[in-house]
Design a protein around this motif. Structure first.
Motif, short mmCIF file in Angstrom:
data_model
loop_
_atom_site.label_atom_id
_atom_site.label_comp_id
_atom_site.label_asym_id
_atom_site.label_seq_id
_atom_site.Cartn_x
_atom_site.Cartn_y
_atom_site.Cartn_z
N SER A 146 -0.27 7.58 4.33
CA SER A 146 0.64 6.94 3.67
C SER A 146 -0.32 6.11 2.51
CB SER A 146 1.88 6.55 4.47
OG SER A 146 1.45 5.82 4.91
N LEU A 147 0.57 6.26 1.08
CA LEU A 147 0.42 4.95 0.47
C LEU A 147 1.05 4.90 -0.60
CD1 LEU A 147 -3.31 4.96 -1.39
CD2 LEU A 147 -1.54 5.54 -2.95
N VAL A 148 1.22 3.53 -1.08
CA VAL A 148 1.89 2.91 -1.68
C VAL A 148 1.26 2.44 -3.02
CG1 VAL A 148 3.57 1.17 -2.41
CG2 VAL A 148 4.30 2.00 0.13
N ASP A 149 1.75 2.57 -4.47
CA ASP A 149 0.80 2.13 -5.60
C ASP A 149 1.72 0.81 -5.80
OD1 ASP A 149 -0.79 1.31 -7.49
OD2 ASP A 149 -0.47 3.27 -8.86
N VAL A 150 1.73 0.32 -5.83
CA VAL A 150 2.74 -1.05 -5.87
C VAL A 150 2.44 -1.55 -7.71
CG1 VAL A 150 3.32 -3.53 -5.90
CG2 VAL A 150 2.78 -2.13 -3.50
N GLY A 151 3.69 -1.83 -8.09
CA GLY A 151 2.99 -1.90 -9.66
C GLY A 151 2.39 -0.75 -10.30
N GLY A 152 2.28 0.59 -9.85
CA GLY A 152 1.76 1.68 -10.03
C GLY A 152 2.00 1.61 -11.60
N GLY A 153 2.78 1.56 -12.32
CA GLY A 153 3.34 1.86 -13.76
C GLY A 153 3.75 3.01 -13.77
N THR A 154 3.44 4.88 -14.16
CA THR A 154 4.04 5.89 -14.43
C THR A 154 3.08 6.92 -13.33
OG1 THR A 154 2.54 6.15 -16.24
CG2 THR A 154 4.70 5.85 -16.41
N GLY A 155 1.96 5.90 -12.88
CA GLY A 155 1.93 6.83 -11.73
C GLY A 155 -0.39 7.56 -11.99
N THR A 156 -0.37 7.40 -13.32
CA THR A 156 -2.04 7.50 -13.36
C THR A 156 -2.66 7.90 -12.49
OG1 THR A 156 -1.50 6.71 -16.06
CG2 THR A 156 -3.45 7.72 -15.96
N THR A 157 -3.03 6.35 -11.78
CA THR A 157 -4.17 5.99 -10.68
C THR A 157 -3.47 7.34 -9.90
OG1 THR A 157 -4.65 3.97 -11.51
CG2 THR A 157 -5.43 4.78 -9.45
N ALA A 158 -2.06 7.01 -9.39
CA ALA A 158 -1.45 7.96 -7.67
C ALA A 158 -1.89 9.45 -7.77
CB ALA A 158 -0.09 6.53 -7.42
N LYS A 159 -1.54 9.54 -8.89
CA LYS A 159 -1.71 11.37 -8.99
C LYS A 159 -2.77 11.89 -9.01
CE LYS A 159 1.80 11.83 -12.78
NZ LYS A 159 1.92 12.39 -14.04
N VAL A 160 -3.70 10.87 -9.59
CA VAL A 160 -5.23 11.99 -9.26
C VAL A 160 -5.94 11.40 -8.35
CG1 VAL A 160 -8.12 11.41 -9.69
CG2 VAL A 160 -6.43 10.90 -10.95
#
Ligand SMILES: C[S@@+](CC[C@H](N)C(=O)[O-])C[C@H]1O[C@@H](n2cnc3c(N)ncnc32)[C@H](O)[C@@H]1O
Length: 172
Positions: free
Chosen positions: A11-25
């Protein structure tokens, strides 16, 4: 960006991840990894997730959802040392003892391989922007070490990428 740092995580949480551009990849590259993009309510309102990717709203100064790995990409640059320690403390509370925090940011000494493409003085420009418009700053390796150890973490590893940003893996 070297995506190997996310291998083996559940599991991973992208904190301050905005609209998710990085986490989507990341979510697409690791279909077994449960990814959360965590940001302020007005940023993630009405955004739709996917099978292994969801949006959660909240305030990183209050509480962060628990996960094996907390990622902070271009977030701490906006905050001064005291504020950054508060954010890192919430990250520490959100991970298990075998977990880690992954910070993706500029480390001032680590220049891009192709300086002509980005400009050798660009670091100083970013630093001036951070100091002018927000309370934060770009940090040297020594300043990162100081911040990480002051936040109660025991160890860290910096991996430069071929670009402007470095990957800093931080361990409790
Ligand atoms: C410079 S942007 C970085 C966005 C993304 N991580 C990236 O690399 O493109 C900083 C992000 O932090 C979010 N943010 C600011 N204050 C926050 C808070 N108190 N809690 C959660 N997110 C916050 C902002 O809404 C913004 O999306």
């Amino acid at each position: 960006m070297s995506i190997k740092v996310f291998k083996g995580l559940e599991s991973l949480v992208d904190v301050g991840g905005g609209t998710g551009t990085t986490a989507k990849v990341i979510a697409k590259s690791f279909p077994q990894l449960k990814c959360i993009v965590f940001d302020l309510p007005h940023v993630v309102a009405n955004l739709q997730g996917t099978k292994n990717f969801e949006y959660v709203s909240g305030d990183m100064f209050e509480a962060i959802p628990s996960a094996d790995c907390i990622m902070l990409k271009n977030v701490l640059q906006d905050w001064n040392k005291e504020e950054s320690i508060k954010i890192l403390d919430k990250c520490k509370q959100a991970i298990p003892s075998h977990g880690k925090v992954v910070i993706i940011e500029i480390v001032m000494e680590h220049k891009p391989e192709d300086e002509t493409a980005i400009g050798g003085e660009q670091y100083l420009l970013f630093d001036m922007i951070m100091m002018t418009f927000v309370t934060g700053k770009e940090r040297s390796e020594k300043e990162w070490a100081n911040l990480i150890l002051s936040s109660g973490f025991n160890n860290y590893k910096i991996t430069p990428t071929s670009g402007l940003l470095s990957i800093i893996e931080v361990y409790p």
